[in-house]
Design an enzyme around this catalytic site. Structure first.
Site, mmCIF file in Angstrom:
data_model
loop_
_atom_site.group_PDB
_atom_site.id
_atom_site.type_symbol
_atom_site.label_atom_id
_atom_site.label_comp_id
_atom_site.label_asym_id
_atom_site.label_seq_id
_atom_site.Cartn_x
_atom_site.Cartn_y
_atom_site.Cartn_z
ATOM 1 N N ASP A 33 -12.906 5.930 -4.856
ATOM 2 C CA ASP A 33 -12.470 5.729 -6.245
ATOM 3 C C ASP A 33 -13.274 6.628 -7.196
ATOM 4 O O ASP A 33 -12.745 7.105 -8.203
ATOM 5 C CB ASP A 33 -12.651 4.264 -6.673
ATOM 6 C CG ASP A 33 -11.499 3.393 -6.189
ATOM 7 O OD1 ASP A 33 -10.455 3.955 -5.801
ATOM 8 O OD2 ASP A 33 -11.650 2.153 -6.196
ATOM 9 N N SER B 55 0.814 -1.218 0.000
ATOM 10 C CA SER B 55 0.000 0.000 0.000
ATOM 11 C C SER B 55 0.850 1.272 0.000
ATOM 12 O O SER B 55 1.811 1.397 0.761
ATOM 13 C CB SER B 55 -0.906 0.024 1.221
ATOM 14 O OG SER B 55 -1.542 1.279 1.306
ATOM 15 N N GLU C 240 -21.411 -11.093 -19.421
ATOM 16 C CA GLU C 240 -22.446 -11.042 -18.367
ATOM 17 C C GLU C 240 -22.132 -9.985 -17.302
ATOM 18 O O GLU C 240 -23.043 -9.410 -16.702
ATOM 19 C CB GLU C 240 -22.587 -12.394 -17.635
ATOM 20 C CG GLU C 240 -22.902 -13.582 -18.524
ATOM 21 C CD GLU C 240 -21.642 -14.181 -19.129
ATOM 22 O OE1 GLU C 240 -20.858 -14.774 -18.379
ATOM 23 O OE2 GLU C 240 -21.438 -14.050 -20.356
ATOM 24 N N ARG C 241 -20.850 -9.756 -17.058
ATOM 25 C CA ARG C 241 -20.508 -8.774 -16.024
ATOM 26 C C ARG C 241 -20.850 -7.353 -16.488
ATOM 27 O O ARG C 241 -21.207 -6.492 -15.685
ATOM 28 C CB ARG C 241 -19.024 -8.866 -15.664
ATOM 29 C CG ARG C 241 -18.684 -10.141 -14.921
ATOM 30 C CD ARG C 241 -17.244 -10.135 -14.461
ATOM 31 N NE ARG C 241 -17.071 -9.530 -13.157
ATOM 32 C CZ ARG C 241 -15.883 -9.216 -12.628
ATOM 33 N NH1 ARG C 241 -14.784 -9.456 -13.303
ATOM 34 N NH2 ARG C 241 -15.804 -8.678 -11.446
ATOM 35 N N THR D 144 -8.788 -1.895 2.328
ATOM 36 C CA THR D 144 -8.524 -2.450 1.003
ATOM 37 C C THR D 144 -8.857 -3.934 1.027
ATOM 38 O O THR D 144 -9.428 -4.436 2.001
ATOM 39 C CB THR D 144 -7.069 -2.134 0.566
ATOM 40 O OG1 THR D 144 -6.917 -2.543 -0.795
ATOM 41 C CG2 THR D 144 -6.035 -2.823 1.454
ATOM 42 N N LEU E 64 -6.577 3.400 -15.625
ATOM 43 C CA LEU E 64 -6.518 3.251 -14.165
ATOM 44 C C LEU E 64 -5.246 2.543 -13.716
ATOM 45 O O LEU E 64 -4.830 2.655 -12.565
ATOM 46 C CB LEU E 64 -7.746 2.480 -13.652
ATOM 47 C CG LEU E 64 -8.947 3.349 -13.235
ATOM 48 C CD1 LEU E 64 -9.401 4.254 -14.364
ATOM 49 C CD2 LEU E 64 -10.089 2.508 -12.729
ATOM 50 N N LYS F 80 -13.401 -4.652 1.656
ATOM 51 C CA LYS F 80 -14.236 -3.529 1.195
ATOM 52 C C LYS F 80 -15.742 -3.800 1.313
ATOM 53 O O LYS F 80 -16.509 -2.893 1.593
ATOM 54 C CB LYS F 80 -13.893 -3.173 -0.248
ATOM 55 C CG LYS F 80 -12.530 -2.511 -0.397
ATOM 56 C CD LYS F 80 -12.342 -2.053 -1.815
ATOM 57 C CE LYS F 80 -10.974 -1.480 -2.046
ATOM 58 N NZ LYS F 80 -10.860 -0.912 -3.400
HETATM 59 P P1 NDP Z 1 -11.158 -6.550 -11.029
HETATM 60 O O1 NDP Z 1 -10.430 -7.821 -10.789
HETATM 61 O O2 NDP Z 1 -12.395 -6.267 -10.249
HETATM 62 O O3 NDP Z 1 -11.547 -6.475 -12.603
HETATM 63 C C1 NDP Z 1 -10.595 -6.782 -13.581
HETATM 64 C C2 NDP Z 1 -11.143 -6.451 -14.965
HETATM 65 O O4 NDP Z 1 -10.101 -6.720 -15.914
HETATM 66 C C3 NDP Z 1 -12.359 -7.283 -15.378
HETATM 67 O O5 NDP Z 1 -13.189 -6.502 -16.213
HETATM 68 C C4 NDP Z 1 -11.703 -8.427 -16.155
HETATM 69 O O6 NDP Z 1 -12.545 -9.018 -17.115
HETATM 70 C C5 NDP Z 1 -10.582 -7.682 -16.872
HETATM 71 N N1 NDP Z 1 -9.504 -8.586 -17.270
HETATM 72 C C6 NDP Z 1 -8.588 -9.165 -16.459
HETATM 73 N N2 NDP Z 1 -7.751 -9.951 -17.178
HETATM 74 C C7 NDP Z 1 -8.172 -9.876 -18.471
HETATM 75 C C8 NDP Z 1 -7.732 -10.479 -19.691
HETATM 76 N N3 NDP Z 1 -6.670 -11.305 -19.716
HETATM 77 N N4 NDP Z 1 -8.384 -10.169 -20.838
HETATM 78 C C9 NDP Z 1 -9.445 -9.326 -20.810
HETATM 79 N N5 NDP Z 1 -9.922 -8.724 -19.690
HETATM 80 C C10 NDP Z 1 -9.293 -9.004 -18.528
HETATM 81 O O7 NDP Z 1 -10.066 -5.403 -10.843
HETATM 82 P P2 NDP Z 1 -10.280 -3.849 -10.482
HETATM 83 O O8 NDP Z 1 -11.409 -3.333 -11.270
HETATM 84 O O9 NDP Z 1 -10.302 -3.688 -9.009
HETATM 85 O O10 NDP Z 1 -8.891 -3.232 -10.982
HETATM 86 C C11 NDP Z 1 -8.549 -3.178 -12.363
HETATM 87 C C12 NDP Z 1 -7.291 -2.339 -12.561
HETATM 88 O O11 NDP Z 1 -7.508 -0.998 -12.112
HETATM 89 C C13 NDP Z 1 -6.069 -2.828 -11.778
HETATM 90 O O12 NDP Z 1 -4.937 -2.663 -12.610
HETATM 91 C C14 NDP Z 1 -5.987 -1.911 -10.590
HETATM 92 O O13 NDP Z 1 -4.671 -1.763 -10.115
HETATM 93 C C15 NDP Z 1 -6.478 -0.608 -11.220
HETATM 94 N N6 NDP Z 1 -7.047 0.315 -10.231
HETATM 95 C C16 NDP Z 1 -6.475 1.546 -10.104
HETATM 96 C C17 NDP Z 1 -6.986 2.467 -9.228
HETATM 97 C C18 NDP Z 1 -6.331 3.800 -9.135
HETATM 98 O O14 NDP Z 1 -6.585 4.517 -8.167
HETATM 99 N N7 NDP Z 1 -5.537 4.187 -10.099
HETATM 100 C C19 NDP Z 1 -8.153 2.177 -8.375
HETATM 101 C C20 NDP Z 1 -8.703 0.840 -8.597
HETATM 102 C C21 NDP Z 1 -8.147 -0.058 -9.490
HETATM 103 P P3 NDP Z 1 -13.506 -10.258 -16.711
HETATM 104 O O15 NDP Z 1 -14.719 -9.656 -16.052
HETATM 105 O O16 NDP Z 1 -13.790 -10.912 -18.004
HETATM 106 O O17 NDP Z 1 -12.712 -11.124 -15.760
#
Ligand code: NDP
Length: 269
Positions: free
Chosen positions: A95, A9, A148-149, A56, A209, A60
């Site tokens: 966020d 963190s 679906e998501r 975190t 992000l 959450k």
């Molecule tokens: P989640 O695990 O909740 O979601 C991940 C997303 O990425 C899903 O939509 C998933 O798709 C997609 N994904 C993952 N791997 C693949 C792949 N190989 N091909 C296609 N799609 C893929 O993560 P978060 O939403 O919490 O975080 C996502 C990113 O955002 C991270 O890098 C995190 O560090 C960053 N972040 C940055 C923040 C900031 O303050 N800058 C705040 C929060 C997050 P599927 O649904 O199909 O699995």
């Protein structure tokens, strides 16, 4: 910051920088608390002399249940910031604010568009969609690997959300004033994000992000094409502003010095 594990963190660096800058005698600590001990830990916050906390993974959703959430935390379905108000433990999701404030700082006027394209439908996408709705973006096109998501986000947030397929991207990008990557693609250790930005109009803003690496391939490609960009580190820094304001009653600034401090820390990993 309460997490399990807590090791990586950056929040202590950010908040302790602001505490020093504002001359406030306080300390922001990282607390590693396993899920089964989390409810008791929250009850003991005051006893431990805490004025509030960030939470975190994996806490959450539990934080949301164990506190009085505001509209943002409720809508996003996750709380990341806790504070006391009139004796009650309140919670919010910062966020949303981090995402919006970062865009405002990096690309003022970004919200004059009616169409945004959002890649991903995970936890951070919920905060992004909520923020875009709050700013009145009429159509939020959501492209996700697991269709679906994306559909679930339409059910959650309403008709402004348009679940779309990757094949539709060129047409959607051509109309969009904003492209946001909320997937973990492009993050260090993850596969690259492969997307052709050619259909985007010149005035469109691109936001990622992902903050490790600081300059993702998406942002580099967008800058090379002359687009205004907003990066993940900016969001990370801006999302911390609300918690500090709630705890200490003073709004801190995201300075260049603070950004450099966190950049240096990120460079170590
Ligand atoms: P989640 O695990 O909740 O979601 C991940 C997303 O990425 C899903 O939509 C998933 O798709 C997609 N994904 C993952 N791997 C693949 C792949 N190989 N091909 C296609 N799609 C893929 O993560 P978060 O939403 O919490 O975080 C996502 C990113 O955002 C991270 O890098 C995190 O560090 C960053 N972040 C940055 C923040 C900031 O303050 N800058 C705040 C929060 C997050 P599927 O649904 O199909 O699995």
């Amino acid at each position: 910051m309460i997490g399990w594990p807590i090791g990586h963190s950056r929040s202590p660096l950010i908040h302790n920088y602001w505490l020093r800058q504002h001359g406030i005698a306080g300390e922001y600590r990282a607390e590693a608390v396993p899920p089964d001990a989390f409810p008791e830990f929250l009850k003991s916050l005051t006893h431990r002399h805490y004025v509030g906390a960030n939470v975190t993974l994996p806490h959450k959703e539990a934080a949301l249940r164990l506190s009085l959430p505001d509209d943002r935390a409720e809508a996003v379905g996750a709380a990341d910031t806790l504070w006391f108000e009139g004796g009650a433990l309140r919670s919010t999701n910062t966020d949303v604010e981090g995402f919006l404030a970062n865009l405002d700082a990096a690309a003022a006027g970004w919200d004059r568009t009616s169409d945004a394209v959002v890649l991903g439908a995970g936890g951070s996408a919920r905060a992004v969609v909520f923020g875009l709705r709050e700013r009145g973006i009429a159509r939020i096109h959501l492209v996700n690997r697991t269709a679906e998501r994306a559909v679930a986000l339409r059910t959650r947030f309403g008709e402004q959300v348009d679940p779309a397929s990757a094949a539709e991207l060129p047409g959607l990008l051509a109309q969009a004033g904003l492209l946001v990557n909320t997937t973990s693609l492009g993050m260090r250790g993850q596969p690259p994000l492969v997307i052709d930005l050619a259909p985007l109009s010149t005035g469109a803003v691109v936001c990622d992000l992902v903050y490790a690496p600081l300059e993702t391939q998406l942002l580099a490609a967008a800058r090379a094409r002359g687009h205004a960009t907003a990066d993940g580190l900016g969001m990370l820094l801006h999302q911390a502003v609300r918690g500090f304001s709630l705890w200490y009653g003073t709004k801190p600034s995201v300075t260049r010095e603070l950004r450099a401090l966190i950049e240096a820390d990120l460079a170590k990993t």
